[in-house]
Enzyme design. Structure first.
Site, PDB file in Angstrom:
ATOM      1  N   ARG A  68       0.832  -1.212   0.000  1.00  0.00           N
ATOM      2  CA  ARG A  68       0.000   0.000   0.000  1.00  0.00           C
ATOM      3  C   ARG A  68       0.866   1.262   0.000  1.00  0.00           C
ATOM      4  NH1 ARG A  68      -0.413   4.641   2.638  1.00  0.00           N
ATOM      5  NH2 ARG A  68      -0.066   3.575   4.616  1.00  0.00           N
ATOM      6  N   ASP A  69       1.544   1.517   1.096  1.00  0.00           N
ATOM      7  CA  ASP A  69       2.337   2.753   1.199  1.00  0.00           C
ATOM      8  C   ASP A  69       3.472   2.730   0.177  1.00  0.00           C
ATOM      9  OD1 ASP A  69       3.752   5.020   2.134  1.00  0.00           O
ATOM     10  OD2 ASP A  69       3.189   4.621   4.197  1.00  0.00           O
ATOM     11  N   HIS A 100       8.743   6.863   8.523  1.00  0.00           N
ATOM     12  CA  HIS A 100       9.458   6.976   7.249  1.00  0.00           C
ATOM     13  C   HIS A 100      10.913   7.300   7.615  1.00  0.00           C
ATOM     14  CE1 HIS A 100       6.076   6.737   4.321  1.00  0.00           C
ATOM     15  NE2 HIS A 100       5.407   6.878   5.452  1.00  0.00           N
ATOM     16  N   CYS A 154       3.905   9.054   0.958  1.00  0.00           N
ATOM     17  CA  CYS A 154       2.595   9.547   0.528  1.00  0.00           C
ATOM     18  C   CYS A 154       2.822  10.522  -0.628  1.00  0.00           C
ATOM     19  CB  CYS A 154       1.896  10.245   1.694  1.00  0.00           C
ATOM     20  SG  CYS A 154       0.336  10.978   1.170  1.00  0.00           S
ATOM     21  N   ASN A 158       9.286   4.177   3.824  1.00  0.00           N
ATOM     22  CA  ASN A 158       9.107   3.701   5.200  1.00  0.00           C
ATOM     23  C   ASN A 158      10.399   3.080   5.704  1.00  0.00           C
ATOM     24  OD1 ASN A 158       6.232   3.276   3.816  1.00  0.00           O
ATOM     25  ND2 ASN A 158       5.930   3.528   6.003  1.00  0.00           N
ATOM     26  N   HIS A 176       4.447   4.545  12.895  1.00  0.00           N
ATOM     27  CA  HIS A 176       4.650   4.426  11.439  1.00  0.00           C
ATOM     28  C   HIS A 176       5.761   5.402  11.065  1.00  0.00           C
ATOM     29  CE1 HIS A 176       2.837   4.033   7.252  1.00  0.00           C
ATOM     30  NE2 HIS A 176       3.421   5.215   7.122  1.00  0.00           N
TER      31      HIS A 176
HETATM   32  P1  HMG Z   1     -12.657  14.225  -3.625  1.00  0.00           P
HETATM   33  O1  HMG Z   1     -12.250  14.476  -5.033  1.00  0.00           O
HETATM   34  O2  HMG Z   1     -12.849  15.381  -2.729  1.00  0.00           O
HETATM   35  O3  HMG Z   1     -13.904  13.247  -3.479  1.00  0.00           O
HETATM   36  O4  HMG Z   1     -11.558  13.259  -2.996  1.00  0.00           O
HETATM   37  P2  HMG Z   1     -15.332  13.194  -4.081  1.00  0.00           P
HETATM   38  O5  HMG Z   1     -16.210  12.640  -3.031  1.00  0.00           O
HETATM   39  O6  HMG Z   1     -15.674  14.506  -4.718  1.00  0.00           O
HETATM   40  O7  HMG Z   1     -15.167  12.085  -5.220  1.00  0.00           O
HETATM   41  C1  HMG Z   1     -14.397  12.306  -6.377  1.00  0.00           C
HETATM   42  C2  HMG Z   1     -14.388  11.026  -7.186  1.00  0.00           C
HETATM   43  O8  HMG Z   1     -13.707   9.992  -6.469  1.00  0.00           O
HETATM   44  C3  HMG Z   1     -15.787  10.483  -7.470  1.00  0.00           C
HETATM   45  O9  HMG Z   1     -15.728   9.809  -8.702  1.00  0.00           O
HETATM   46  C4  HMG Z   1     -15.983   9.488  -6.366  1.00  0.00           C
HETATM   47  O10 HMG Z   1     -16.910   8.481  -6.684  1.00  0.00           O
HETATM   48  C5  HMG Z   1     -14.594   8.893  -6.250  1.00  0.00           C
HETATM   49  P3  HMG Z   1     -16.290  10.482 -10.056  1.00  0.00           P
HETATM   50  O11 HMG Z   1     -17.748  10.754  -9.772  1.00  0.00           O
HETATM   51  O12 HMG Z   1     -15.475  11.745 -10.265  1.00  0.00           O
HETATM   52  O13 HMG Z   1     -16.035   9.432 -11.090  1.00  0.00           O
HETATM   53  N1  HMG Z   1     -14.322   8.351  -4.930  1.00  0.00           N
HETATM   54  C6  HMG Z   1     -13.816   7.125  -4.722  1.00  0.00           C
HETATM   55  N2  HMG Z   1     -13.451   6.152  -5.582  1.00  0.00           N
HETATM   56  C7  HMG Z   1     -12.982   5.011  -5.036  1.00  0.00           C
HETATM   57  N3  HMG Z   1     -12.848   4.810  -3.712  1.00  0.00           N
HETATM   58  C8  HMG Z   1     -13.182   5.780  -2.841  1.00  0.00           C
HETATM   59  C9  HMG Z   1     -13.706   6.992  -3.348  1.00  0.00           C
HETATM   60  N4  HMG Z   1     -14.141   8.115  -2.772  1.00  0.00           N
HETATM   61  C10 HMG Z   1     -14.521   8.941  -3.744  1.00  0.00           C
HETATM   62  N5  HMG Z   1     -13.043   5.561  -1.543  1.00  0.00           N
HETATM   63  C11 HMG Z   1     -10.921  11.476  -1.515  1.00  0.00           C
HETATM   64  C12 HMG Z   1     -11.661  12.800  -1.661  1.00  0.00           C
HETATM   65  C13 HMG Z   1     -10.770  11.191  -0.044  1.00  0.00           C
HETATM   66  C14 HMG Z   1     -11.720  10.397  -2.206  1.00  0.00           C
HETATM   67  C15 HMG Z   1      -9.536  11.638  -2.189  1.00  0.00           C
HETATM   68  O14 HMG Z   1      -8.911  12.731  -1.624  1.00  0.00           O
HETATM   69  C16 HMG Z   1      -8.668  10.437  -2.020  1.00  0.00           C
HETATM   70  O15 HMG Z   1      -8.937   9.365  -2.533  1.00  0.00           O
HETATM   71  N6  HMG Z   1      -7.545  10.617  -1.281  1.00  0.00           N
HETATM   72  C17 HMG Z   1      -6.639   9.506  -1.031  1.00  0.00           C
HETATM   73  C18 HMG Z   1      -5.273  10.034  -0.860  1.00  0.00           C
HETATM   74  C19 HMG Z   1      -4.341   8.898  -0.542  1.00  0.00           C
HETATM   75  O16 HMG Z   1      -4.611   7.740  -0.794  1.00  0.00           O
HETATM   76  N7  HMG Z   1      -3.182   9.277   0.019  1.00  0.00           N
HETATM   77  C20 HMG Z   1      -2.156   8.304   0.385  1.00  0.00           C
HETATM   78  C21 HMG Z   1      -2.534   7.498   1.562  1.00  0.00           C
HETATM   79  S1  HMG Z   1      -2.304   8.339   3.118  1.00  0.00           S
HETATM   80  C22 HMG Z   1      -0.641   8.085   3.481  1.00  0.00           C
HETATM   81  O17 HMG Z   1       0.108   7.615   2.669  1.00  0.00           O
HETATM   82  C23 HMG Z   1      -0.151   8.432   4.856  1.00  0.00           C
HETATM   83  C24 HMG Z   1       0.063   7.173   5.715  1.00  0.00           C
HETATM   84  O18 HMG Z   1       0.979   6.290   5.120  1.00  0.00           O
HETATM   85  C25 HMG Z   1       0.589   7.579   7.094  1.00  0.00           C
HETATM   86  C26 HMG Z   1       1.777   8.535   6.992  1.00  0.00           C
HETATM   87  O19 HMG Z   1       2.843   8.127   6.541  1.00  0.00           O
HETATM   88  O20 HMG Z   1       1.567   9.696   7.338  1.00  0.00           O
HETATM   89  C27 HMG Z   1      -1.253   6.425   5.918  1.00  0.00           C
HETATM   90 MG    MG Z   2       3.159   6.402   5.284  1.00  0.00          MG
END
Ligand code: HMG
Ligand code: MG
Length: 323
Positions: free
Chosen positions: A13-14, A223, A254, A267, A221
């Site tokens: 994932r990450d 990095h 991320c 990480n 967690h």
């Molecule tokens: P948005 O654009 O504000 O959302 O994004 P929306 O509700 O307006 O939806 C936009 C489109 O996305 C729509 O599709 C939704 O259906 C679809 P369209 O009508 O345009 O075809 N959608 C989805 N599709 C699949 N699965 C879903 C989903 N939700 C909406 N769950 C949203 C808001 C939260 C969806 C967006 O910002 C997003 O997906 N963000 C994810 C970012 C991400 O994955 N970042 C990396 C992970 S976090 C990380 O790495 C940190 C961590 O490791 C810890 C650390 O190290 O700090 C965990």
């Molecule tokens: Mg991370």
């Protein structure tokens, strides 16, 4: 008898979310199965996030279809399989995957927010409070689907945009997450800048806010930008933390923590985490020992599938937009 320390490998994932290329679904499944043979306790296999935001993991339903057919993941000593979800649509994806598998393949979903408003907005298009609102239906649906909920708290030490984050801010958001009823907290040094002293200060503040008893539900967690992650693990072990995330080959980052001149860092490498835990006098792996040969194979596999076309190695060792 030395105490055991839980390990969650988040490389599928990450790790794979931050690669410039998209890894084939079958290769991702092979990586998960390879990690499963290494003895890690949990594998965060993918994300049900918007494929427009993270195209690298847009094949999550297909990946879980493949994993659902793996008998060994269904056995009693198999690692827990988890998935990252930002909202109700995401947890519904996990529920659908379990229904398609015909068994509870995904037994935990991970929501994510941050101690930095700027990072939160860039990562989720929402304020911190708005992300918390989104978690309410996630918790309800996860409970109905018998899945646990982990809550990541990104930027618990520093933000790539705002700079250092006060321990009190991390503690404030941690308290709100615990009040919502999540099962566990995962505090993250998203850009890998912490010193061991800062980790201890942050943990002290968070645990004072949520209660010392919460230690058993807390994961760190890390990095590893400056090579200090192992020192931070030692400090956290001293503070009582017994659960860590890591990624084979030090993959990860991320994409929304990257800035124009710096790629989000990988990480802590799982092999390094295992060695650090052993050197500190603990046993890596909650139920079984880590199989070093199997872990080395998973590491080679992850490196091979993420090495770029120019033959440079993957993850934190990659050139270019490196932090
Ligand atoms: P948005 O654009 O504000 O959302 O994004 P929306 O509700 O307006 O939806 C936009 C489109 O996305 C729509 O599709 C939704 O259906 C679809 P369209 O009508 O345009 O075809 N959608 C989805 N599709 C699949 N699965 C879903 C989903 N939700 C909406 N769950 C949203 C808001 C939260 C969806 C967006 O910002 C997003 O997906 N963000 C994810 C970012 C991400 O994955 N970042 C990396 C992970 S976090 C990380 O790495 C940190 C961590 O490791 C810890 C650390 O190290 O700090 C965990
Ligand atoms: Mg991370």
């Amino acid at each position: 008898m030395p105490q055991r320390v839980r390990i969650t490998d988040v490389s599928p994932r990450d790790g794979l979310q931050n690669e410039p290329g998209i890894v084939q679904t079958a290769d991702k499944a092979e990586l998960v199965m390879s990690l499963a043979r290494s003895g890690v306790d949990e594998i965060e296999a993918s994300s049900f996030v918007s494929p427009k935001w993270v195209p690298q993991l847009g094949d999550a339903p297909l990946l879980f279809d493949l994993l659902g057919q793996e008998e060994t993941l269904h056995s009693a000593d198999a690692p827990m399989i988890s998935a990252l979800v930002p909202n109700e649509k995401g947890v519904q994806g996990a529920i659908d995957a379990n229904e398609a598998a015909g068994w509870r393949l995904i037994s935990k979903v991970s929501v994510f927010t941050a101690a930095s408003e700027t990072f939160c907005k860039k990562n989720t298009n929402a304020t911190i409070d708005e992300t918390l609102e989104r978690f309410i239906p996630v918790l309800q649906l996860a409970g109905a689907g018998a899945m646990r909920v982990r809550a990541y708290l990104s930027c618990a030490i520093a933000c790539p945009f705002e700079g250092p984050i006060a321990p009190a801010k991390a503690a404030e958001v941690a308290s709100k997450l615990v009040a919502l009823g999540v099962d566990e907290l995962d505090v993250a040094d998203t850009i890998g800048v912490a010193t061991p002293e800062q980790i201890t200060q942050m943990l002290d503040a968070v645990l004072e806010a949520v209660g010392e008893h919460y230690l058993e539900h807390l994961t760190l967690h890390l990095h590893d930008t400056h090579g200090r992650a192992a020192d931070c693990v030692r400090a956290a072990l001293d503070r009582g933390v017994r659960s860590f995330d890591s990624a084979v080959a030090g993959l990860g980052g991320c994409p929304f923590a990257s800035t124009a001149d710096k790629r989000a860092p990988g990480n802590i490498d799982t092999g390094l985490l295992v060695r650090t835990i052993r050197d500190a006098g603990y046993l890596p792996g909650l139920a079984t020992d880590i199989d070093d040969d199997a872990l080395a194979k998973a590491t080679s596999l992850a490196s091979a599938m993420t090495a770029d076309k120019h033959g440079r190695p993957a993850g934190k060792h990659a050139g270019g937009r490196q932090a």
